[in-house]
Design a protein around this motif. Structure first.
Motif, PDB file in Angstrom:
ATOM      1  N   SER A   1      91.204  13.443  63.841  1.00  0.00           N
ATOM      2  CA  SER A   1      92.755  12.718  64.130  1.00  0.00           C
ATOM      3  C   SER A   1      92.383  12.069  64.956  1.00  0.00           C
ATOM      4  N   ALA A   2      94.062  11.439  65.616  1.00  0.00           N
ATOM      5  CA  ALA A   2      93.268  10.788  66.521  1.00  0.00           C
ATOM      6  C   ALA A   2      93.319  11.442  68.052  1.00  0.00           C
ATOM      7  N   ALA A   3      92.380  10.643  67.853  1.00  0.00           N
ATOM      8  CA  ALA A   3      90.994  11.508  69.564  1.00  0.00           C
ATOM      9  C   ALA A   3      92.632  11.308  70.845  1.00  0.00           C
ATOM     10  N   ASP A   4      92.625  12.373  71.798  1.00  0.00           N
ATOM     11  CA  ASP A   4      92.966  12.422  73.393  1.00  0.00           C
ATOM     12  C   ASP A   4      92.487  11.685  74.343  1.00  0.00           C
ATOM     13  N   ARG A   5      93.053  12.091  75.151  1.00  0.00           N
ATOM     14  CA  ARG A   5      92.482  10.319  76.446  1.00  0.00           C
ATOM     15  C   ARG A   5      91.459  11.208  76.696  1.00  0.00           C
ATOM     16  N   PHE A   6      90.454  12.066  76.854  1.00  0.00           N
ATOM     17  CA  PHE A   6      89.561  12.266  77.427  1.00  0.00           C
ATOM     18  C   PHE A   6      88.253  12.048  75.993  1.00  0.00           C
ATOM     19  N   GLU A   7      89.050  12.794  74.632  1.00  0.00           N
ATOM     20  CA  GLU A   7      87.637  11.886  73.393  1.00  0.00           C
ATOM     21  C   GLU A   7      87.870  10.733  73.621  1.00  0.00           C
ATOM     22  N   GLN A   8      88.644   9.816  74.126  1.00  0.00           N
ATOM     23  CA  GLN A   8      88.393   8.082  73.721  1.00  0.00           C
ATOM     24  C   GLN A   8      87.743   8.133  74.849  1.00  0.00           C
ATOM     25  N   GLN A   9      86.641   8.321  75.812  1.00  0.00           N
ATOM     26  CA  GLN A   9      85.911   7.868  76.731  1.00  0.00           C
ATOM     27  C   GLN A   9      84.612   7.789  76.052  1.00  0.00           C
ATOM     28  N   ALA A  10      83.822   6.578  76.726  1.00  0.00           N
ATOM     29  CA  ALA A  10      82.516   6.281  75.927  1.00  0.00           C
ATOM     30  C   ALA A  10      81.329   7.203  76.187  1.00  0.00           C
ATOM     31  N   THR A  11      81.043   7.152  75.112  1.00  0.00           N
ATOM     32  CA  THR A  11      79.359   7.648  75.224  1.00  0.00           C
ATOM     33  C   THR A  11      78.409   8.038  76.691  1.00  0.00           C
ATOM     34  N   GLU A  12      78.866   7.275  77.372  1.00  0.00           N
ATOM     35  CA  GLU A  12      77.576   7.025  78.645  1.00  0.00           C
ATOM     36  C   GLU A  12      79.332   8.018  79.848  1.00  0.00           C
ATOM     37  N   PHE A  13      79.833   8.077  79.937  1.00  0.00           N
ATOM     38  CA  PHE A  13      81.110   9.909  80.014  1.00  0.00           C
ATOM     39  C   PHE A  13      80.181  10.770  80.305  1.00  0.00           C
ATOM     40  N   PHE A  14      79.863  11.148  78.547  1.00  0.00           N
ATOM     41  CA  PHE A  14      80.256  12.431  78.384  1.00  0.00           C
ATOM     42  C   PHE A  14      78.375  12.307  77.834  1.00  0.00           C
ATOM     43  N   THR A  15      77.577  12.142  78.455  1.00  0.00           N
ATOM     44  CA  THR A  15      75.914  11.601  78.665  1.00  0.00           C
ATOM     45  C   THR A  15      76.212  12.499  79.962  1.00  0.00           C
ATOM     46  N   TRP A  16      76.960  12.115  81.268  1.00  0.00           N
ATOM     47  CA  TRP A  16      77.366  12.257  82.462  1.00  0.00           C
ATOM     48  C   TRP A  16      77.816  13.948  82.405  1.00  0.00           C
ATOM     49  N   VAL A  17      78.964  14.113  82.188  1.00  0.00           N
ATOM     50  CA  VAL A  17      79.230  15.954  81.305  1.00  0.00           C
ATOM     51  C   VAL A  17      78.247  16.255  80.866  1.00  0.00           C
ATOM     52  N   HIS A  18      77.810  15.712  79.829  1.00  0.00           N
ATOM     53  CA  HIS A  18      76.456  17.104  79.802  1.00  0.00           C
ATOM     54  C   HIS A  18      75.457  17.289  80.952  1.00  0.00           C
ATOM     55  N   LYS A  19      74.609  16.295  81.790  1.00  0.00           N
ATOM     56  CA  LYS A  19      73.791  16.671  83.247  1.00  0.00           C
ATOM     57  C   LYS A  19      74.610  17.323  83.486  1.00  0.00           C
ATOM     58  N   GLY A  20      76.914  17.570  83.772  1.00  0.00           N
ATOM     59  CA  GLY A  20      76.506  18.360  84.769  1.00  0.00           C
ATOM     60  C   GLY A  20      77.110  19.691  84.116  1.00  0.00           C
ATOM     61  N   PHE A  21      76.794  19.962  82.784  1.00  0.00           N
ATOM     62  CA  PHE A  21      76.432  21.432  82.327  1.00  0.00           C
ATOM     63  C   PHE A  21      75.251  21.809  82.499  1.00  0.00           C
ATOM     64  N   ASP A  22      74.794  21.134  82.460  1.00  0.00           N
ATOM     65  CA  ASP A  22      73.017  21.291  81.718  1.00  0.00           C
ATOM     66  C   ASP A  22      72.680  21.599  83.406  1.00  0.00           C
ATOM     67  N   THR A  23      72.747  20.641  85.159  1.00  0.00           N
ATOM     68  CA  THR A  23      73.157  21.356  85.879  1.00  0.00           C
ATOM     69  C   THR A  23      73.484  22.717  86.715  1.00  0.00           C
ATOM     70  N   LEU A  24      75.079  22.902  85.658  1.00  0.00           N
ATOM     71  CA  LEU A  24      75.718  23.841  86.838  1.00  0.00           C
ATOM     72  C   LEU A  24      75.037  25.482  85.750  1.00  0.00           C
TER      73      LEU A  24
END
Length: 232
Positions: free
Chosen positions: A174-197
């Motif tokens: 259903s309707a996306a929340d404030r974080f889910e509305q971010q662009a693909t680039e944002f989540f690419t960086w988030v994934h990089k963060g998890f990979d780094t950790l």
């Protein structure tokens, strides 16, 4: 009852505690980008714990306590307009209350705590998604963790899925929340963060392949938990 009240954690106490390891409280967190299947994975892990007579409590961040759930509503509301520092401080305000009111009392009582997101999400989302790994922001987050987080998870399960695949899953909701509305680039960086950790903390943070069926992912998770805590 409001949605936030319904989400408050409840301790599940099996009638017969059959595993000696369950007498010691353990802290497990689940991490991942959007759409990786954390909710289902947590439910299935809790079924395994129930079947093994282990008392557990499921909780989440941001949220988990009445005050933290109120902050969650603000943080996830698409209409909220705040800067990055305000977002970070609200997350830690929620976390402080959550830890003191819910997590520590449960662990001290011998209950396992299963948390949907914890500090690693802050590093990945705010430190990488927002700040692209900026060292000054990472240092700020690390300082907040050191000062306000007396208990880190013993095991963090990072459900890893290609970003575009996860976003496609999330978009079916259903309707996306404030974080889910971010662009693909944002989540690419988030994934990089998890990979780094995961590279930085290999003993605590385990990568779980989140592709395949829910049963396949559940089997991988349960195997990791059994190995980490020497469960029979």
């Amino acid at each position: 009852m409001s949605a936030s009240q319904e989400a408050l954690p409840q301790i599940n106490s099996p009638k017969h505690v059959i595993n000696a390891a369950s007498t010691q409280g353990r802290f497990i967190s689940f991490e991942g980008t959007e759409g990786v299947g954390k909710t289902t994975a947590i439910e299935q892990l809790c079924t395994h714990l129930q079947d093994n007579g282990i008392e557990y409590l499921c909780t989440r961040e941001p949220g988990g306590s009445p005050f933290a759930e109120r902050l969650r509503e603000i943080l996830l509301d698409p209409a909220t307009n705040i800067n990055d520092d305000t977002e970070l401080l609200l997350l830690f305000a929620a976390r402080c209350d959550h830890i003191q009111q819910v997590i520590l009392p449960a662990l001290q009582a011998g209950t396992w705590v299963i948390c949907d997101r914890f500090t690693d999400s802050t590093i990945a989302y705010q430190g990488y998604g927002r700040a692209h790994g900026d060292e000054a922001v990472r240092a700020k987050i690390d300082a907040l963790i050191e000062q306000f987080v007396p208990q880190l998870p013993e095991l963090t399960l990072w459900l890893d899925l290609p970003v575009l695949e996860g976003m496609a899953r999330a978009n079916k909701r259903s309707a996306a929340d404030r974080f889910e509305q971010q662009a693909t680039e944002f989540f690419t960086w988030v994934h990089k963060g998890f990979d780094t950790l995961a590279t930085q903390y290999p003993e605590r943070m385990q990568r779980i392949d989140a592709s395949g069926t829910t049963d396949e992912v559940s089997t991988r998770i349960w195997q990791a938990v059994k190995e980490s805590f020497s469960l029979g």
